[in-house]
Design a protein around this motif. Structure first.
Motif, PDB file in Angstrom:
ATOM      1  N   HIS A  83       0.836  -1.208   0.000  1.00 18.65           N
ATOM      2  CA  HIS A  83       0.000   0.000   0.000  1.00 18.65           C
ATOM      3  C   HIS A  83       0.868   1.255   0.000  1.00 18.65           C
ATOM      4  CE1 HIS A  83      -3.442   2.582   0.816  1.00 18.65           C
ATOM      5  NE2 HIS A  83      -2.760   3.133   1.812  1.00 18.65           N
ATOM      6  N   GLY A  84       1.860   1.291   0.870  1.00 17.29           N
ATOM      7  CA  GLY A  84       2.746   2.446   0.923  1.00 17.29           C
ATOM      8  C   GLY A  84       3.552   2.630  -0.342  1.00 17.29           C
ATOM      9  N   ALA A 137       2.938   5.896  -7.642  1.00 17.15           N
ATOM     10  CA  ALA A 137       2.025   6.733  -8.426  1.00 17.15           C
ATOM     11  C   ALA A 137       2.636   8.091  -8.771  1.00 17.15           C
ATOM     12  CB  ALA A 137       0.722   6.932  -7.660  1.00 17.15           C
ATOM     13  N   ARG A 138       3.644   8.497  -8.014  1.00 17.69           N
ATOM     14  CA  ARG A 138       4.280   9.784  -8.289  1.00 17.69           C
ATOM     15  C   ARG A 138       5.171   9.740  -9.520  1.00 17.69           C
ATOM     16  NH1 ARG A 138       6.107   9.982  -2.018  1.00 17.69           N
ATOM     17  NH2 ARG A 138       4.038  10.382  -1.109  1.00 17.69           N
ATOM     18  N   THR A 149      -5.007   1.314  -7.505  1.00 15.84           N
ATOM     19  CA  THR A 149      -3.685   1.088  -6.940  1.00 15.84           C
ATOM     20  C   THR A 149      -3.689   1.228  -5.423  1.00 15.84           C
ATOM     21  OG1 THR A 149      -1.331   1.532  -7.310  1.00 15.84           O
ATOM     22  CG2 THR A 149      -2.753   3.451  -7.025  1.00 15.84           C
ATOM     23  N   GLY A 150      -2.875   0.397  -4.765  1.00 14.63           N
ATOM     24  CA  GLY A 150      -2.781   0.422  -3.319  1.00 14.63           C
ATOM     25  C   GLY A 150      -3.849  -0.347  -2.596  1.00 14.63           C
ATOM     26  N   LYS A 151      -4.686  -1.078  -3.334  1.00 11.57           N
ATOM     27  CA  LYS A 151      -5.804  -1.791  -2.721  1.00 11.57           C
ATOM     28  C   LYS A 151      -5.535  -3.300  -2.628  1.00 11.57           C
ATOM     29  CE  LYS A 151      -9.115   1.695  -4.288  1.00 11.57           C
ATOM     30  NZ  LYS A 151     -10.350   1.974  -5.071  1.00 11.57           N
ATOM     31  N   ALA A 172       2.678   1.705  -3.286  1.00 10.35           N
ATOM     32  CA  ALA A 172       1.773   2.134  -4.363  1.00 10.35           C
ATOM     33  C   ALA A 172       1.619   3.645  -4.372  1.00 10.35           C
ATOM     34  CB  ALA A 172       0.414   1.466  -4.194  1.00 10.35           C
ATOM     35  N   ILE A 173       1.562   4.251  -3.191  1.00 10.87           N
ATOM     36  CA  ILE A 173       1.451   5.710  -3.089  1.00 10.87           C
ATOM     37  C   ILE A 173       2.676   6.367  -3.719  1.00 10.87           C
ATOM     38  CG2 ILE A 173       1.402   7.645  -1.475  1.00 10.87           C
ATOM     39  CD1 ILE A 173      -0.143   5.761   0.454  1.00 10.87           C
ATOM     40  N   GLU A 174       3.851   5.843  -3.408  1.00  6.02           N
ATOM     41  CA  GLU A 174       5.078   6.410  -3.953  1.00  6.02           C
ATOM     42  C   GLU A 174       5.207   6.146  -5.454  1.00  6.02           C
ATOM     43  OE1 GLU A 174       8.412   5.036  -1.700  1.00  6.02           O
ATOM     44  OE2 GLU A 174       7.468   5.486   0.225  1.00  6.02           O
ATOM     45  N   LYS A 189       2.504   7.198 -13.307  1.00  4.32           N
ATOM     46  CA  LYS A 189       1.130   7.657 -13.121  1.00  4.32           C
ATOM     47  C   LYS A 189       0.086   6.692 -13.686  1.00  4.32           C
ATOM     48  CE  LYS A 189       2.495  12.485 -12.843  1.00  4.32           C
ATOM     49  NZ  LYS A 189       2.454  12.425 -11.378  1.00  4.32           N
TER      50      LYS A 189
END
Length: 221
Positions: A149-150, A156-157, A208-210, A152-154, A160
């Motif tokens: 999850h963490g 996405a930067r 993403t992240g799910k 995925a957040i990074e 995209k």
């Protein structure tokens, strides 16, 4: 043509995913411990194995994991918990896939959709835990969910159009899992693989992240 990388390709679900993806026309590359020396508990071996690859991949699936490690069975209660079991579970089921993701990010394209998926387990869901037990395995899978999850957040930067998820394949039918399936429904490896590929084919960057199960339903954290 979809270019797919399977990490843990020689395992039961890894083999089934390889075959199912090939049947769907994917160009599949596999890495495993038995064939390529990729040991997810050894970051240097991950780096060496990934360094043999070239080009980019539209889909990367990390299928590695274990329930019983070095004879440590799932705990029936907290009284059976041991430091050794916890350490081994975290090394194999949390640290391993997270380090794989760390080293395969350069293989994900930035200019088109791409997906990374790690196989988790519903028992790693804190919200879904109603009976206790299996503490080391549950905790390691919960840690994996948080790591992905963490990440995925990074991701996405910089990517995209990327999707980074955890997947619960269900209880895959093998002689090993028969001992632990209990009243849970099992599914043959080839069907589990087909289900996972169906789910992956329907995901978008908004997912993403799910954490999803084999039917595409979201699993609570």
């Amino acid at each position: 043509m979809t270019r797919t990388l399977i990490i843990g390709a020689s395992g039961g679900i890894g083999t089934a995913l390889t075959q199912s993806a090939q049947q769907r026309g994917h160009d599949v590359v596999g890495l495993s411990r038995s064939q390529d020396g990729l040991d997810v508990t050894d970051e240097a071996s991950i780096k060496r194995a990934v360094a043999t690859l070239s080009g980019s991949f539209d889909l990367i699936i990390c299928t590695t994991g274990a329930l019983v490690i070095d004879g440590h069975e799932p705990e029936k209660s907290i009284h059976a918990l041991s430091a050794d079991a916890l350490t081994l579970q975290f090394q194999t089921n949390a640290m391993g896939p997270a380090l794989v993701l760390k080293h395969v990010i350069p293989l994900l394209p930035k200019n088109r959709p791409a997906t990374f998926a790690a196989l988790s387990a519903r028992v790693g869901s804190i919200g879904d835990n109603k009976i206790g037990g299996w503490h080391s395995y549950r905790a390691a899978k919960a840690a994996l969910n948080q790591l992905i999850h963490g990440a995925a957040i990074e991701l996405a930067r910089t990517h995209k159009q990327a999707t980074c998820v955890c997947l619960h394949p269900g209880t895959v039918e093998t002689p090993f899992t028969a001992k632990y399936a209990g009243h849970h429904k099992t599914v043959p490896a080839d069907q589990a693989a087909a289900n996972l590929l169906d789910v992956l084919g329907g995901l978008t960057p908004s997912d993403t992240g799910k954490f999803f199960d084999y039917s595409g339903a979201a699993v609570p954290w």
